[in-house]
Design a protein around this motif. Sequence first.
Motif, PDB file in Angstrom:
ATOM      1  N   GLU A  25      18.392  -3.452 -26.348  1.00  0.00           N
ATOM      2  CA  GLU A  25      19.557  -3.802 -25.546  1.00  0.00           C
ATOM      3  C   GLU A  25      19.421  -5.216 -25.011  1.00  0.00           C
ATOM      4  N   VAL A  26      20.414  -6.041 -25.291  1.00  0.00           N
ATOM      5  CA  VAL A  26      20.422  -7.430 -24.830  1.00  0.00           C
ATOM      6  C   VAL A  26      20.930  -7.502 -23.402  1.00  0.00           C
ATOM      7  N   ILE A  27      22.109  -6.921 -23.184  1.00  0.00           N
ATOM      8  CA  ILE A  27      22.725  -6.945 -21.866  1.00  0.00           C
ATOM      9  C   ILE A  27      23.790  -5.864 -21.815  1.00  0.00           C
ATOM     10  N   SER A  28      23.973  -5.252 -20.643  1.00  0.00           N
ATOM     11  CA  SER A  28      25.047  -4.284 -20.466  1.00  0.00           C
ATOM     12  C   SER A  28      25.563  -4.389 -19.040  1.00  0.00           C
ATOM     13  N   LYS A  29      26.817  -4.024 -18.847  1.00  0.00           N
ATOM     14  CA  LYS A  29      27.444  -4.027 -17.529  1.00  0.00           C
ATOM     15  C   LYS A  29      28.188  -2.720 -17.328  1.00  0.00           C
ATOM     16  N   PRO A  30      27.917  -1.967 -16.271  1.00  0.00           N
ATOM     17  CA  PRO A  30      26.748  -2.157 -15.415  1.00  0.00           C
ATOM     18  C   PRO A  30      25.469  -1.918 -16.195  1.00  0.00           C
ATOM     19  N   ALA A  31      24.340  -2.331 -15.626  1.00  0.00           N
ATOM     20  CA  ALA A  31      23.070  -2.217 -16.330  1.00  0.00           C
ATOM     21  C   ALA A  31      22.828  -0.779 -16.755  1.00  0.00           C
ATOM     22  N   SER A  32      22.325  -0.617 -17.989  1.00  0.00           N
ATOM     23  CA  SER A  32      22.131   0.722 -18.533  1.00  0.00           C
ATOM     24  C   SER A  32      20.951   1.431 -17.866  1.00  0.00           C
TER      25      SER A  32
END
Length: 205
Positions: A25-32
Motif C-alpha cells: 500500500e502506497v497511500i490511502s485515505k483515511p489510512a488503512s
Amino acid sequence: MSLRIQRFDEHLKMPWKNGLGITREVISKPASDGSGGFDWRISLATVGASGPFSVFAGIDRTIAVLQGAGMQLTVDGRQEPPLLTASLPFAFSGDAEVQADCLGGETLDLNVMSRRGRFVHRMTKIDVAVKQLLSVSKDTVAIVFRDDALVTFDSKRSEVMLGDILISEQVPVEFTVEPRTADCALYCIEMTAVLDRASDSEPVA
C-alpha cells in the motif's frame, strides 16, 4: 516540502482481501487499518499466479502493469484485451467478478481504488522520451515511476526507479523528469472529491 519521494521498499505490506497475495500500500485515505475501510487507495501488487481478484463493493478501480509479461482479465465473463506494460490503464468496477490469468511469470501491477459517490480518480500514463517539465495539478496525489529516471523538484535532484512514488503534499507544483531508459514511462494519479453526496456509503466489506 511540496513533493516527497516514497521508495518501493517503504510501502506498507498487507495481505490481499481474498488472502491470495500481498499488496504494497502506497497511500490511502483515511489510512488503512487492514479492514479495507478507505475512501481511496493507491497500491502495488505482485501477482505470481492466475486467480480471482478480490471483490470491492462500491469501489471503482483502475489497474496498470508496471513490470512482467502482463495478464489477461476476464470481467463478469467478458475477456478483455491483454493488459501489458505497453497498455493504457484499465478501469473497471470493484463490484465485478474478475479472473486474472498471468501471461508468463510474475507481474507488478499499479492499482488505484476510490469509493463511488465520494471520490473520482483518473490514472494517466505518460511516456517520457526526453527531459521534460511536468506540472502537478490540484487533484494530483501521486506520480508512479515504471522506469529509472532523474527527477528535480524543490531544487533537489533524485534518482527514481521502478515502484518509487512522488507524492504531492502541496499543489500546484512543477518538476522535471529525465529518462534513464529508452522506453521510460510514469503514471499520474488524480483524485477528485465528489462534493454533492446524497448519502454516506457503507464501509468496504
